[in-house]
Write an enzyme that holds these catalytic residues in place. Structure first.
Site, PDB file in Angstrom:
ATOM      1  N   TYR A  61       0.838  -1.211   0.000  1.00  0.00           N
ATOM      2  CA  TYR A  61       0.000   0.000   0.000  1.00  0.00           C
ATOM      3  C   TYR A  61       0.869   1.256   0.000  1.00  0.00           C
ATOM      4  O   TYR A  61       1.888   1.327   0.686  1.00  0.00           O
ATOM      5  CB  TYR A  61      -0.951   0.015   1.196  1.00  0.00           C
ATOM      6  CG  TYR A  61      -2.094  -0.971   1.100  1.00  0.00           C
ATOM      7  CD1 TYR A  61      -2.431  -1.616  -0.094  1.00  0.00           C
ATOM      8  CD2 TYR A  61      -2.879  -1.278   2.227  1.00  0.00           C
ATOM      9  CE1 TYR A  61      -3.489  -2.516  -0.169  1.00  0.00           C
ATOM     10  CE2 TYR A  61      -3.939  -2.183   2.154  1.00  0.00           C
ATOM     11  CZ  TYR A  61      -4.233  -2.804   0.952  1.00  0.00           C
ATOM     12  OH  TYR A  61      -5.271  -3.697   0.890  1.00  0.00           O
ATOM     13  N   ASN A 167      -9.090 -12.348  -1.970  1.00  0.00           N
ATOM     14  CA  ASN A 167      -9.428 -12.498  -3.395  1.00  0.00           C
ATOM     15  C   ASN A 167      -9.320 -13.935  -3.874  1.00  0.00           C
ATOM     16  O   ASN A 167      -9.158 -14.174  -5.073  1.00  0.00           O
ATOM     17  CB  ASN A 167      -8.518 -11.588  -4.252  1.00  0.00           C
ATOM     18  CG  ASN A 167      -8.599 -10.150  -3.809  1.00  0.00           C
ATOM     19  OD1 ASN A 167      -9.671  -9.556  -3.802  1.00  0.00           O
ATOM     20  ND2 ASN A 167      -7.474  -9.567  -3.403  1.00  0.00           N
ATOM     21  N   TRP A 215     -13.514  -5.572   1.116  1.00  0.00           N
ATOM     22  CA  TRP A 215     -12.875  -4.328   0.668  1.00  0.00           C
ATOM     23  C   TRP A 215     -13.777  -3.612  -0.340  1.00  0.00           C
ATOM     24  O   TRP A 215     -14.585  -4.223  -1.003  1.00  0.00           O
ATOM     25  CB  TRP A 215     -11.457  -4.540   0.146  1.00  0.00           C
ATOM     26  CG  TRP A 215     -11.188  -5.447  -1.020  1.00  0.00           C
ATOM     27  CD1 TRP A 215     -10.929  -6.787  -0.982  1.00  0.00           C
ATOM     28  CD2 TRP A 215     -11.068  -5.059  -2.406  1.00  0.00           C
ATOM     29  NE1 TRP A 215     -10.676  -7.265  -2.247  1.00  0.00           N
ATOM     30  CE2 TRP A 215     -10.738  -6.227  -3.140  1.00  0.00           C
ATOM     31  CE3 TRP A 215     -11.198  -3.850  -3.097  1.00  0.00           C
ATOM     32  CZ2 TRP A 215     -10.557  -6.217  -4.534  1.00  0.00           C
ATOM     33  CZ3 TRP A 215     -11.008  -3.840  -4.477  1.00  0.00           C
ATOM     34  CH2 TRP A 215     -10.697  -5.013  -5.172  1.00  0.00           C
TER      35      TRP A 215
END
Lengths: 304, 304, 304
Positions: A61, A167, A215
């Site tokens: 990030y 994911n 998310w």
């Protein structure tokens, strides 16, 4: 909307024992908030006051920079560490000035990379352990056995307490969960991204007794835009907001948390008011008719 | 490229014990090679010298003719049989002058047809047993229990040593694998046919500890064409070939074999040099960045 | 076509013990048949004479009205009850004058709604128990544990003997089946709706030893239309009908029942002749070539 928000509840995401705040503060964009260290510390303290004690990171990030920004703030008040849970991720290798050796964006889920990434994260975050480590994306080259063994070694070393993925498909989650108990699968979900509700992801997590983390629950802000295609959905959410006396965002967070897999949504904002609206959603229960009104508006058709 | 190729390694495809050469010589097109029996024998011997000891057949190849061509060559040197593994398949009924009763191409996975097909294959191949028998395609009328019982009966009769399937989905594979241990699922995969990497097929096989076999790893030759759509992929493979000092084909075979499910690719050529390039691929390890460069070129976009 | 039809066989749909007639009479459209109570009774008696002893309902059929029409007829001859099996469903909440509180079509699979719906069905059908209760559609808000516990409570209360689902995916079926044994998954299937044959539904049921029930086996009548797109399929079915000496409908029912998951088709008609043609199909065995001829005509291409 009230100013005396009830504190955010705590949830266990699985039998494995990890406890997170029902709303998790996402740090993805902290680098864009242009906060001085003292401001970052103040934001963290305000989150904690709301009961939002879990903070979501990833090594990558902010171009491999956010963990350090957070760690720098935490170093101003180290005693906060024991009042919070820190989540981070690994497995993606970004092209970045911070990683000149990367000539292409790719994945690496080898033991060597996972361990090195955790060590980097601990150093940047100025902490001795992560509460939760996630594999960021399913890697076509991942070895389920190797990842499981690496997780166990990190747990034994005291560096990471709980493990999960992000994911992953339902089947990929279960392949790894059979080898090492996972605490969550963090996936994208919102009224504008309904896939996990219909592709076995949520069914499978409910079946396994594991809560997803979510998310982009507000679709990265797209829910607030003026796109004509989403106008009916926005109108319906506004209507339910009026009916319930809660904010637009609170309704969306409540709509998501009402799913039987007990999703734990992330916020993405640096405004404490946005965090507060997410926390207020933990007090809301929509009627089934309200819930399906929003689903119908999101899909453009009613259920069969 | 070297002329003193290291011998092809041997692999076990599952706990069930079947050992194949890491590269399997596909006989599909042997009928098109226009070889005299002695030439076919020479080709088989050259494969064996390279360590390619496994030969892939199906009852239907060459209009029900290839097994006989192979058996005819084998009869010239019967002692070769114990140095090789013979794979065959059944379950498709082709329209063919050799099968005038077939009025439509269809499947038959009944016990009666499987046993009759194996008996035909053994006779044509002039051998007493198959090392591996595959159901060629998933049949909408297949009975999992009946197939499993038939496999066990063929094993007990000494006619077939190991069993598997071809072109099955992950779920279909597991339905049968629960009833009788399967040694492989032979599927199509190449940089131009990536489906098994994303549809649970490879994940599921890795999960079960079973290696896939791969047909058309070079996309049936389309990788060597001049199609504009695949030009960037060809350029990338050529670049990696230059970087590693191996041939274009070797790079493709290596790219496939690097997957964690440990795929066993088939060749399709009658040129021994093509077999040699596949065997050389067993010596190559691409870097992760090279591997993802080829994936990106194959998909037209980088990973998320 | 014969007038002395052999009686419809009985089948067990799973190890759980439910026995249904091989053909089930679907009551969905009974409200459209404009029958007086005595006519409804006569139709029921004619079905029973053919061996069609299972009657398929749902709370919502006919705008929440069909169960009462059936119960009214049954009350004229209550002793018929012990010669039949009654299937009903719950979980959909329709907008209807009969349910003014429903402002939107939605699902409700809570314990409270399931129990209330069963009580309503029992009252309307004028019976003390259902033989089979199905959840009508997969509900995004369904709690697998809650549904399983509710099923067990209804069984213990003597109100429902067996349980199942309808329109569930393979994975959803198995999530619930792990918690409480299910007797069936009732899904749409016909030569014009082949999805369950290729999306794991039928494979999964065969794997679990559970027979599907089939709604709209004649594609809601579309198979009898004059749509140019389905003309080749109709011609092929007519050809097989001529070859076998059975009716068009009998061929379609037979084609479905020949699947290895042993599907139990529903009729949809109020004409006893239509029920008879379905029952006659239980005597038909198509050759594999006939079966694949119909599949090819349905898909527009032959198998690979």
């Amino acid at each position: 909307m009230t100013n005396s928000t009830a504190p955010c509840p705590v949830v266990r995401t699985s039998d494995d024992g990890l406890a997170l705040s029902r709303i998790v503060a996402g740090m993805w964009r902290m680098g864009e908030w242009n906060m001085a260290p003292q401001q970052r510390l103040a934001f963290i303290e305000q989150c904690l006051e709301l009961g939002v004690s879990s903070f979501d990171h990833a090594d990558i990030y902010g171009g491999y920079g956010v963990e350090s920004l957070f760690g720098e703030a935490l170093a101003l008040q180290p005693s906060l560490r024991e009042r919070m849970q820190i989540v981070s991720k690994c497995g993606i290798k970004l092209r970045s000035p911070a990683r000149p050796a990367h000539t292409i964006q790719h994945y690496d889920t080898t033991a060597a990379h996972i361990v090195a990434s955790v060590d980097n994260s601990l150093k940047a975050l100025r902490t001795t352990h992560l509460d939760l480590l996630l594999i960021h994306r399913p890697d076509p080259l991942m070895e389920f056995d190797e990842i499981a063994e690496t997780f166990e070694a990190l747990r034994a070393a005291g560096k990471v307490r709980h493990f999960g993925v992000s994911n992953f498909t339902r089947h990929q989650f279960e392949c790894l969960h059979r080898r090492v108990p996972l605490a969550t699968n963090q996936v994208e979900f919102s009224p504008l991204h309904l896939a996990p509700m219909f592709d076995e992801t949520f069914d499978g997590l409910q079946d396994q007794g594991v809560a997803p983390m979510i998310w982009s629950p507000l679709a990265g802000g797209r829910l607030f835009g003026d796109d004509a295609a989403t106008a009916p959905l926005r109108a319906k959410i506004r209507q339910v907001a009026a009916e319930t006396g809660y904010s637009f965002s609170s309704v969306v967070f409540a709509w998501i948390m009402q799913l039987p897999s007990k999703p734990v949504p992330l916020t993405g904002s640096g405004r404490i008011e946005a965090i507060r609206e997410a926390v207020e959603a933990t007090q809301v229960t929509l009627t089934r008719q309200q819930w399906f009104e929003i689903l119908r508006a999101a899909r453009g058709h009613e259920v069969a």
